[in-house]
Design a protein around this motif. Structure first.
Motif, PDB file in Angstrom:
ATOM      1  N   ARG A 429     -10.273  11.762  27.792  1.00  0.00           N
ATOM      2  CA  ARG A 429      -9.293  11.788  28.831  1.00  0.00           C
ATOM      3  C   ARG A 429      -9.656  11.916  30.038  1.00  0.00           C
ATOM      4  N   LEU A 430     -10.105  13.712  30.306  1.00  0.00           N
ATOM      5  CA  LEU A 430     -10.383  13.502  31.661  1.00  0.00           C
ATOM      6  C   LEU A 430     -11.638  13.216  32.527  1.00  0.00           C
ATOM      7  N   THR A 431     -13.131  12.732  31.187  1.00  0.00           N
ATOM      8  CA  THR A 431     -13.711  11.917  32.255  1.00  0.00           C
ATOM      9  C   THR A 431     -13.422  10.248  32.974  1.00  0.00           C
ATOM     10  N   GLN A 432     -11.963   9.752  32.720  1.00  0.00           N
ATOM     11  CA  GLN A 432     -11.251   8.375  32.597  1.00  0.00           C
ATOM     12  C   GLN A 432     -11.130   8.538  33.991  1.00  0.00           C
ATOM     13  N   ILE A 433     -10.812   9.956  34.638  1.00  0.00           N
ATOM     14  CA  ILE A 433     -10.202   9.923  36.272  1.00  0.00           C
ATOM     15  C   ILE A 433     -11.445  10.804  36.764  1.00  0.00           C
ATOM     16  N   ALA A 434     -12.394  11.138  36.306  1.00  0.00           N
ATOM     17  CA  ALA A 434     -13.173  11.810  36.831  1.00  0.00           C
ATOM     18  C   ALA A 434     -14.909  11.345  37.096  1.00  0.00           C
ATOM     19  N   SER A 435     -15.861  11.160  37.703  1.00  0.00           N
ATOM     20  CA  SER A 435     -17.052  10.617  38.460  1.00  0.00           C
ATOM     21  C   SER A 435     -18.440  12.027  38.463  1.00  0.00           C
ATOM     22  N   GLY A 436     -19.219  11.395  38.732  1.00  0.00           N
ATOM     23  CA  GLY A 436     -20.248  12.002  38.871  1.00  0.00           C
ATOM     24  C   GLY A 436     -21.356  12.167  37.426  1.00  0.00           C
ATOM     25  N   PRO A 437     -22.197  11.832  37.839  1.00  0.00           N
ATOM     26  CA  PRO A 437     -23.684  12.260  36.485  1.00  0.00           C
ATOM     27  C   PRO A 437     -23.939  13.687  35.780  1.00  0.00           C
ATOM     28  N   ALA A 438     -23.017  14.606  36.251  1.00  0.00           N
ATOM     29  CA  ALA A 438     -23.118  15.798  35.732  1.00  0.00           C
ATOM     30  C   ALA A 438     -22.866  16.053  34.638  1.00  0.00           C
ATOM     31  N   ILE A 439     -22.173  14.470  33.597  1.00  0.00           N
ATOM     32  CA  ILE A 439     -20.927  14.303  32.568  1.00  0.00           C
ATOM     33  C   ILE A 439     -22.580  14.139  31.490  1.00  0.00           C
ATOM     34  N   ILE A 440     -23.441  13.533  32.233  1.00  0.00           N
ATOM     35  CA  ILE A 440     -24.557  13.101  31.635  1.00  0.00           C
ATOM     36  C   ILE A 440     -25.700  14.011  31.188  1.00  0.00           C
ATOM     37  N   ASP A 441     -25.690  15.025  32.044  1.00  0.00           N
ATOM     38  CA  ASP A 441     -26.353  15.712  32.481  1.00  0.00           C
ATOM     39  C   ASP A 441     -26.359  17.425  31.674  1.00  0.00           C
ATOM     40  N   SER A 442     -25.269  17.531  32.022  1.00  0.00           N
ATOM     41  CA  SER A 442     -24.587  19.154  31.309  1.00  0.00           C
ATOM     42  C   SER A 442     -24.760  19.211  29.402  1.00  0.00           C
ATOM     43  N   GLU A 443     -25.188  20.042  29.058  1.00  0.00           N
ATOM     44  CA  GLU A 443     -26.297  20.845  28.379  1.00  0.00           C
ATOM     45  C   GLU A 443     -25.166  20.558  26.778  1.00  0.00           C
ATOM     46  N   THR A 444     -23.741  21.480  27.475  1.00  0.00           N
ATOM     47  CA  THR A 444     -22.777  21.392  26.330  1.00  0.00           C
ATOM     48  C   THR A 444     -21.535  21.448  27.351  1.00  0.00           C
ATOM     49  N   PHE A 445     -20.541  21.787  26.845  1.00  0.00           N
ATOM     50  CA  PHE A 445     -19.326  20.827  27.444  1.00  0.00           C
ATOM     51  C   PHE A 445     -18.638  21.588  27.952  1.00  0.00           C
ATOM     52  N   GLY A 446     -19.370  23.313  28.381  1.00  0.00           N
ATOM     53  CA  GLY A 446     -18.268  24.440  29.197  1.00  0.00           C
ATOM     54  C   GLY A 446     -18.701  23.805  30.563  1.00  0.00           C
ATOM     55  N   PRO A 447     -19.475  24.075  31.229  1.00  0.00           N
ATOM     56  CA  PRO A 447     -19.465  23.444  32.189  1.00  0.00           C
ATOM     57  C   PRO A 447     -19.475  22.450  32.552  1.00  0.00           C
ATOM     58  N   LEU A 448     -18.382  21.464  32.452  1.00  0.00           N
ATOM     59  CA  LEU A 448     -18.139  20.505  32.423  1.00  0.00           C
ATOM     60  C   LEU A 448     -16.455  21.082  32.870  1.00  0.00           C
ATOM     61  N   LEU A 449     -15.924  21.524  32.218  1.00  0.00           N
ATOM     62  CA  LEU A 449     -14.381  22.634  32.070  1.00  0.00           C
ATOM     63  C   LEU A 449     -14.562  23.098  32.937  1.00  0.00           C
TER      64      LEU A 449
END
Length: 554
Positions: A429-449
């Motif tokens: 759900r969160l990725t539907q309202i946010a943008s940026g390549p970090a969603i692909i680059d992040s090795e784990t989910f913690g940094p995304l949060l």
């Protein structure tokens, strides 16, 4: 002080708890060592040898019966349907050292086919059928001037020569006949017949053929117990003289499972207790056969099988009977251990199937991420569930994985699975309202949060993009308000963090929403521990495990 065979046999489980060196000392100090050894069922004898170690157990091997020797060779020298001839040669030579006359007699009377197949595959043999001078080929030896022998593997030369010298010394005529008749053998047919005989012998001890043994891993639903009739008492148990042949060594594995042990202890009928004990060993042997005998090489492997059997029985009893030991005892009395084991295993398989279905449909899989994306403990739990036979993640276990052993294991694993399912839905759900390549680059989910949350607290545009050093410093100054120095607890923001992301659980089932909250609490704990001793001025991309920070060149 010596020990009598009777008292030692009564406490074989206690004996097998001793270190190998202590165990062999106790046996050798007995008044009648051979009587004790031969009184052991083959299964207990085999475990005794494994506990002591093959070379240290030579006195035990010398005292053993032909039946015990045969059982040992049947387990040690086959891999699936192929005879391991190097290992067989090593064992035959070892038995020749402990009792040469008996070994030779046994070979010539009962084991001629086995010895012949070993010689055909482990030796080159030349027959000298003429008189006069003859140069002995390099590497060959002869014991009678007629047959010249060379080991197929130079490392086995001493084993081969020692073994053949014993045969020739004990019965030269039979030795010559054995070698002369080798030309009559077809190795493939001989091996097939030996395997058939071996399978027939082992079937008497509960070792099913491989394809049949695999049925032990066919999960059952609890309702299968409703239709199963009360198991029949094995006929041999009705014979008083046969009771001493019921193995007990593997049964000692129930000691680690208090509820199972209590339920077994409530079985007051001696014949019923014997059935359970025999059924337990049979179940262990079925698992050994299903695992292609890979675990019989050492004492630890045999213990792992015994603990696996006890663990799944324990799991099933806990799940079906709660804490009622009387109900559990009735369940043991009314059903076969095989069925109860498969019901217990079924609880683990249910979790595995759920994990497989979810993984195939999950957001993180669609994003092309591996299980590592979830980090420990969630990735560890998933990896254990997704192997061929599901395992429980246990950081304290050897290799961090082991079979499930309790209903608590099932519930804890299910909790982690529900948590990661909820985290996945929230991130989708969160990725539907946010943008940026970090969603692909992040090795784990913690940094995304934490990247998104930091931007929220700093009133920046919602994104998963890394922060600048200045933004990261501002973020931590906010979290650490009122704290003078490390360790920084940042506790006042725990619930702020959790509640921010629980907003993404709107519409979740209550169980999933609660699991998400617990998962977020664990994530916060890991974040707080990671940064509690890092000064704000020292923040850098190097400390980016939970908060992505741009490098100076970005």
């Amino acid at each position: 002080m010596t020990t009598s065979p009777a008292s030692a046999t009564a406490d074989i489980r206690g004996l097998l708890r001793r270190p190998g060196g202590d165990l062999i000392r106790v046996i050798l100090e007995m008044d009648r060592t051979e009587e004790f050894v031969r009184s052991l069922p083959p299964d207990d004898f085999f475990r005794l040898v494994k506990r002591i170690g093959e070379e240290d157990a030579l006195p035990v091997l010398a005292a053993a019966s032909d039946e015990q020797w045969q059982y040992l060779l049947d387990l040690e020298t086959w891999r699936r349907d192929s005879l391991d001839t190097p290992k067989t040669l090593a064992w035959l030579e070892r038995l020749a050292r402990v009792n040469a006359p008996r070994l030779a007699e046994w070979i010539f009377s009962e084991q001629g086919d086995l010895a012949s197949l070993v010689l055909l595959r482990r030796a080159h043999i030349l027959f000298r059928d003429e008189e006069g001078e003859w140069d002995i080929p390099s590497g060959y030896f002869t014991l009678d001037g007629t047959f010249y022998i060379k080991a197929a593997d130079p490392d086995e030369a001493h084993l081969l020569e020692n073994f053949l010298r014993v045969l020739a010394r004990e019965n030269d005529e039979a030795y010559r006949a054995l070698l002369l008749n080798l030309s009559l053998y077809l190795p493939a047919e001989t091996e097939e017949e030996l395997y058939r005989l071996r399978s027939s012998r082992l079937a008497e001890y509960g070792f099913a053929p491989y394809e049949e043994a695999l049925a032990v891993y066919a999960p059952l639903e609890p309702f299968a117990l409703q239709s199963e009739s009360k198991p029949a008492m094995p006929g041999a148990l009705a014979v008083a003289e046969g009771k001493g042949m019921i193995p007990i060594a593997s049964f000692s594995n129930i000691e680690a499972f208090a509820f199972l042990k209590e339920a077994v202890g409530l079985l007051t009928d001696p014949l019923e207790a014997d059935r359970i004990r025999l059924g337990f060993t049979t179940l262990c042997n079925t698992l050994i056969a299903a695992d292609s005998y890979a675990c019989v090489d050492d004492d630890e492997g045999l213990d792992r099988i015994g603990r696996q059997v006890a663990g799944y029985l324990h799991l099933a009893l806990e799940a079906l009977c709660g804490g009622d030991a009387n109900r559990a005892a009735k369940l043991l009395g009314d059903h076969s251990l095989m069925t109860i084991f498969r019901v217990g295993y079924g609880f683990a398989v249910k979790l595995q199937q759920r994990a497989k279905r979810w993984t195939a449909e999950s957001w993180f899989s669609r994003m092309g991420r591996s299980l590592d994306f979830w980090g420990s403990p969630w990735s560890d739990v998933l990896e254990g569930l997704l192997v061929a036979r599901p395992l429980c993640f246990d950081p304290d276990a050897a290799g961090a994985y082991r079979p499930f052993e309790s209903y608590g294991d099932v519930k804890k694993t299910e909790e982690r699975l529900v948590q990661v399912e909820a985290l996945d839905r929230m991130l989708a759900r969160l990725t539907q309202i946010a943008s940026g390549p970090a969603i692909i680059d992040s090795e784990t989910f913690g940094p995304l949060l934490f990247a998104r949350w930091a931007r929220h607290l700093l009133h920046l545009e919602p994104s998963f993009m890394p922060l600048s050093r200045a933004q990261a410093a501002a973020f931590f100054r906010l979290l650490r308000q009122g704290e003078k120095g490390p360790p920084y607890r940042m506790e006042r923001y725990r619930n702020v963090f959790i509640e921010e992301f629980r907003k993404g659980a709107v519409g979740f089932e209550s169980a999933a929403a609660a699991a998400l909250g617990r998962a977020l609490s664990d994530v916060w704990n890991m974040f707080a521990r990671e940064y509690e001793n890092i000064a704000t001025k020292d923040l850098s991309p190097r400390y980016a495990k939970y908060l992505p920070i741009m490098s100076d060149r970005s």
